[in-house]
Design a protein around this motif. Structure first.
Motif, short mmCIF file in Angstrom:
data_model
loop_
_atom_site.label_atom_id
_atom_site.label_comp_id
_atom_site.label_asym_id
_atom_site.label_seq_id
_atom_site.Cartn_x
_atom_site.Cartn_y
_atom_site.Cartn_z
N LEU A 330 0.68 -1.24 0.06
CA LEU A 330 0.16 -0.02 0.04
C LEU A 330 0.92 1.21 0.18
CD1 LEU A 330 -2.79 1.34 0.23
CD2 LEU A 330 -2.47 0.94 2.65
N LEU A 331 1.98 1.33 0.83
CA LEU A 331 2.86 2.35 0.91
C LEU A 331 3.55 2.73 -0.39
CD1 LEU A 331 4.27 1.99 4.36
CD2 LEU A 331 2.86 3.72 3.86
N GLU A 332 3.88 1.67 -1.23
CA GLU A 332 4.34 1.62 -2.59
C GLU A 332 3.58 2.03 -3.41
OE1 GLU A 332 5.85 -2.17 -3.46
OE2 GLU A 332 7.49 -2.26 -1.85
N GLU A 333 2.23 1.94 -3.44
CA GLU A 333 1.30 2.45 -4.32
C GLU A 333 1.10 3.82 -4.14
OE1 GLU A 333 -0.29 1.14 -6.98
OE2 GLU A 333 0.59 -0.69 -6.63
N CYS A 334 0.88 4.22 -2.86
CA CYS A 334 0.69 5.75 -2.36
C CYS A 334 2.17 6.45 -2.73
CB CYS A 334 0.46 5.75 -0.77
SG CYS A 334 -0.98 5.04 -0.25
N LYS A 335 3.22 6.01 -2.61
CA LYS A 335 4.56 6.63 -2.79
C LYS A 335 4.43 6.83 -4.65
CE LYS A 335 8.33 4.30 -2.75
NZ LYS A 335 9.30 3.72 -2.22
N GLY A 336 3.92 5.92 -5.17
CA GLY A 336 4.01 6.13 -6.89
C GLY A 336 2.95 7.18 -7.06
N GLN A 337 1.91 7.33 -6.44
CA GLN A 337 0.86 8.03 -6.98
C GLN A 337 1.23 9.31 -6.62
OE1 GLN A 337 -1.93 7.57 -8.68
NE2 GLN A 337 -2.05 4.99 -8.59
N LEU A 338 1.60 9.62 -5.17
CA LEU A 338 1.96 11.00 -4.74
C LEU A 338 3.21 11.52 -5.47
CD1 LEU A 338 1.51 10.38 -0.98
CD2 LEU A 338 -0.04 11.83 -2.50
N GLY A 339 3.99 10.55 -5.90
CA GLY A 339 5.19 10.98 -6.36
C GLY A 339 5.17 11.43 -8.04
N ASN A 340 4.17 10.99 -8.81
CA ASN A 340 3.95 11.37 -9.99
C ASN A 340 3.05 12.66 -10.22
OD1 ASN A 340 5.31 9.03 -10.79
ND2 ASN A 340 3.59 7.71 -10.73
N LEU A 341 2.47 12.93 -9.15
CA LEU A 341 1.67 14.39 -9.21
C LEU A 341 2.49 15.57 -9.59
CD1 LEU A 341 -0.79 13.82 -6.31
CD2 LEU A 341 -1.19 13.53 -8.47
N THR A 342 2.18 16.45 -10.62
CA THR A 342 2.79 17.53 -10.97
C THR A 342 2.18 18.70 -10.08
OG1 THR A 342 1.12 18.20 -12.46
CG2 THR A 342 3.03 16.69 -13.30
#
Length: 872
Positions: A330-342
């Motif tokens: 879950l943390l990996e998914e959150c990290k990916g989602q938040l990190g890709n936000l402009t």
């Protein structure tokens, strides 16, 4: 200051003393409790004793407590489920006496009645006779025609009310699996491993009306209840894993389309808000299942054995890595989602979330306000209850005043805990209201900016959390030992159970808050869980979805790891110890009655002319000694199947086809008849009282146990003889230990000699075997060397001289004296020390020093030879 080992053992409450110093009869005198090395406490309470709060505790801890003046004392903490509180006693211990003092209440004086024996009892059963069928005298035929060869002697021990001589034989015609399970219980007082739920149900149905099998039916019902409990717990844990999987899938579904090249329009704020709410609902549902699990364990654990409770706790611990891996995903998914936000996407999300957050804050504020009001009502109700308790415990009989005082004292602590919770809630609420006011007073642009910054900080928080969870997962065993986890699990379930109980007791005050929570979560599974906990009244809105106790198996975690299979019925497949076995008690009565015997022990003992042998049973003299033979013969009747099932040596003798099996007589030489009778009683019932025997009698008993290969009795005697060590018995016990290869007893003797070096000058040493003389001398030399090394001496030469003088007084050749050959350049003392150091590096620190010295001397201080001697 006593070490924790001093508390381990079985204790009995002798008396209760008030803080004023008067002894009061409370009714709990005689209550026993056992403290074991794993941190568990078990109670043996009479049925007519009022249940006190600490009787429900099953865990204990011994801690060092330092007062404000800097003085320290020991405190023992009993942890249970009474109001979610620990019961703390200040403890004073001296030898076999322990004084437990509970604040402002009483003092319990306890006496140790037994210390832990490293060789505890083994399970008591006659399964060997059933499985091998030797000496069977009865056949029971199953439904399919299969014959079961059984023994009326053993059948009558467990089921004396059944007439096994009538035709057809009782149990004849039962299904094979039912008959096998029933006979297994009769011979072993337990169920066979691998018994199916269906077979056990049929046992209850078909065997219930047979007399003397009520214990069997009770065990079968426990098996069925525990199987249902296992299914409930497994289903709850599986449901929690399923909820975690759903949360992961929801976040995974938020991934943007790669073809959109991360355009601003690729992020749907409404969908993000919807997914977040769904995730929170799934988390709340999983939390409700966790509450049901904790409450289920707390309510049912009194019905489970210690092994079964530990089995559930082990199962829960084995699931932690699976939950951690799900959390990592879950943390990996959150990290990916938040990190890709402009930056633009964060701004758009923040703009959309402002009204949602404002609405959520208002809703949460109202929920907290209602919660605080309900908590204050509960505290007010508890204060009234406190006053009533204070009035009640001043009245009543002396026998129940202790229980009332204890409960009142614990209730006061509970009330203090509620007040501290209210204070912390008030402070947190005040801080929350400040943050809310600060957020609401800024402009719209300021709110958007604050939320956008929150998205940036969330990336760092997720990264730190990911690293921490990974570290915990990699070092799981070091991070959380079994004993620590057991303590945490029991304490946590206790506190959760207490909180649920308080809400149940004040349901009218808490009901609006609970309903508000159900409306916020808006999930039938969540409402069903709260209903099963008794926190929510039955509602027509509930549908037919699976309840927390459902046996359904939804999708489980994608991470497959090895974990403990939950089986809360394993202990039902283990025979009881002899001290708890009804069959063992009946076997002893059978021996004493001398009924239906088919074997004779003939005890031949050399005796003075004219002596008469009296039977140990107190009967008429069995045989008079003939002057010309000077031998006394005593006969003791026994039962072949019992001694063959309980002792492999006797079984081999009676099945060998030799004289013992033909004559049904076993001759025993050089043994006191009364002592052999005690030995035979142990064979029958698995218990022996060694405290009443002398050192010589225990030694003879150990010799008997060694001769007939009764390992458990041999170990008990060896353990008991350690407590008989003194200056008069040490050499006698050393010789015995050497003859019987009793390593533990021999080490204790050597340790005693090293602590009492003056014994090395005794004349009795010359009567020892030569190799034992060398070992004793080696111990003496080692002790003298250690004494010199711990004191200031002018030179090493003087130390060696003193050792030489010491060995001269012993009339032996000093192993440290200078060699006569001029070819040896290294002094003997240095060679010995060098050999000892090299040997220690190879064998490790656990081998006693005197044993290494003995080996080194035997090897002439040659390291390679010493290593060979050690491993040979």
């Amino acid at each position: 200051m006593a070490t924790e080992e001093a508390y381990i053992g079985t204790w009995k409450i002798v008396e209760c003393v008030s803080l004023a110093g008067t002894v009061e009869t409370t009714g709990i005198e005689g209550t026993e409790f056992n403290l074991d090395e794993s941190g568990d406490v078990s109670w043996k309470v009479s049925d007519d004793v009022e249940p006190l709060p600490f009787f429900n505790c099953e865990t204990f801890e011994v801690n060092e407590v330092v007062t404000g003046k800097g003085y320290g004392h020991k405190a023992i903490k009993f942890i249970g489920t009474y109001a979610g509180l620990e019961v703390n006693f200040q403890v004073e211990i001296s030898d076999d006496l322990m004084l437990l003092t509970y604040e402002r209440c009483c003092m319990l004086q306890c006496q140790k009645i037994s210390s832990p024996d490293p060789k505890d009892d083994i399970p008591y059963s006659f399964l060997g006779a059933l499985e091998e069928g030797f000496f069977s005298d009865l056949t029971i035929t199953g439904e399919s025609g299969k014959d079961f060869h059984v023994h009326t002697t053993i059948l009558r021990l467990t089921t004396p009310g059944i007439d096994w001589s009538k035709t057809p034989t009782p149990l004849t015609g039962l299904p094979n699996d039912v008959l096998q399970i029933t006979l297994h219980y009769i011979y072993a007082e337990c169920l066979p491993r691998g018994a199916t739920e269906e077979a056990v149900r049929r046992c209850v149905k078909m065997v219930a009306k047979i007399p003397d099998l009520a214990g069997f039916i009770k065990l079968c019902n426990i098996f069925l209840e525990n199987t249902a409990l296992k299914q409930q717990i497994t289903a709850l844990v599986t449901d929690m894993h399923s909820s975690a999987d759903k949360v992961i899938e929801l976040f995974r579904g938020m991934k943007v389309d790669e073809s959109s090249q991360m355009q601003s329009s690729s992020v749907n704020p409404a969908r993000l808000c919807y997914i977040t709410k769904q995730c929170l609902r799934e988390a709340a549902t999983a939390l409700s299942k966790l509450l049901v699990l904790c409450d289920l364990f707390s309510r049912r654990k009194a019905e489970l054995s210690r092994e079964e409770r530990n089995d559930i706790i082990k199962y829960a611990r084995s699931r932690i890595p699976v939950f951690l891996r799900q959390w990592l995903e879950l943390l990996e998914e959150c990290k990916g989602q938040l990190g890709n936000l402009t930056p633009q996407q964060r701004h758009d999300l923040a703009t959309y979330l402002v009204p949602e957050i404002e609405q959520g804050l208002e809703l949460f504020t109202q929920f907290v306000v209602d919660g605080k009001a309900a908590l204050e009502l509960i505290i007010s109700h508890s204060e009234v209850e406190k006053t009533d308790r204070a009035d009640k415990h001043r009245k009543g009989h002396v026998g129940d005043v202790l229980g009332k005082m204890l409960k009142h004292a614990l209730h006061v602590r509970e009330l203090k805990k509620l007040k501290r919770l209210n204070e912390r809630t008030t402070l947190s609420f005040f801080h929350f209201m400040q943050q809310k006011e600060s957020f609401c007073t800024v402009s719209q642009a300021g709110k958007i900016r604050d939320i956008a910054k929150l998205f940036e900080s969330l990336c760092d928080i997720v990264q730190i959390s990911h690293s921490k969870v990974t570290e915990i997962l990699d070092d799981m065993d070091d991070w959380l030992s079994w004993r620590d986890w057991k303590y945490i699990f029991k304490l946590a379930t206790s506190k959760i159970s207490w909180a649920i109980c308080k809400v149940q007791q004040n349901q009218s005050m808490a009901q609006p808050l609970v309903k508000q929570g159900c409306d916020m979560v808006h999930r039938d599974e969540f409402s069903t869980s709260l209903t099963s906990l008794g926190l929510l009244a039955n509602s027509a809105s509930q549908n037919n979805q699976s309840s927390p106790s459902s046996g359904a198996t939804p999708k489980c975690s994608t991470f497959r790891t090895k974990y403990v299979q939950l089986s809360s019925v394993e202990s039902l497949s283990v025979s009881p110890f002899a001290r708890d076995s009804h069959t063992a008690q009946q076997a002893l009565k059978l021996l004493l009655s001398q009924k239906n015997t088919d074997l004779t022990f003939e005890i031949v003992q050399a005796q003075e002319v004219g002596d008469t042998v009296i039977d140990h049973m107190g009967n008429t003299p069995t045989e008079h000694v003939h002057a010309e033979s000077e031998v006394a013969v005593c006969q003791v009747p026994a039962h072949r199947v019992v001694i063959a099932a309980r002792c492999d040596w006797f079984k081999r003798a009676l099945l060998s086809g030799m004289r013992e099996s033909i004559d049904r007589k076993i001759t025993v030489h050089d043994t006191d008849p009364s002592l052999f009778r005690v030995f035979l009683e142990y064979v029958y019932c698995g218990q022996v009282e060694l405290n009443d025997l002398s050192t010589e009698q225990i030694s003879d008993m150990m010799t008997l146990a060694d001769r007939y290969d009764v390992v458990c009795l041999r170990s008990k005697c060896e353990y008991a003889l350690k407590h008989h060590l003194d200056e008069n018995t040490v050499f006698y016990l050393l010789t015995l230990a050497d003859q019987l290869t009793a390593k533990n007893l021999k080490e204790s003797c050597m340790s005693f000699l090293s602590e009492n070096s003056q014994l090395s000058t005794c004349e009795v040493i010359s009567d020892l075997p030569e190799h034992l003389q060398l070992e004793v001398e080696a111990v003496s030399l080692t002790t003298l060397q250690e004494a010199h090394s711990s004191t200031d001496t002018p030179s090493s030469t003087s130390s060696v001289s003193e050792i030489d003088n010491f060995t001269d007084r012993m009339n032996i050749e000093s192993p440290l004296s200078s060699p006569s050959s001029s070819e040896v350049a290294v002094p003997e003392s240095a060679r010995l020390q060098e050999c000892l150091e090299g040997l220690r590096e190879v064998v490790g620190p656990d081998v006693p020093e005197h044993e290494l010295v003995s080996i080194s001397l035997a090897a002439d201080c040659d390291l390679n030879r010493a290593i060979n001697f050690f491993f040979l």
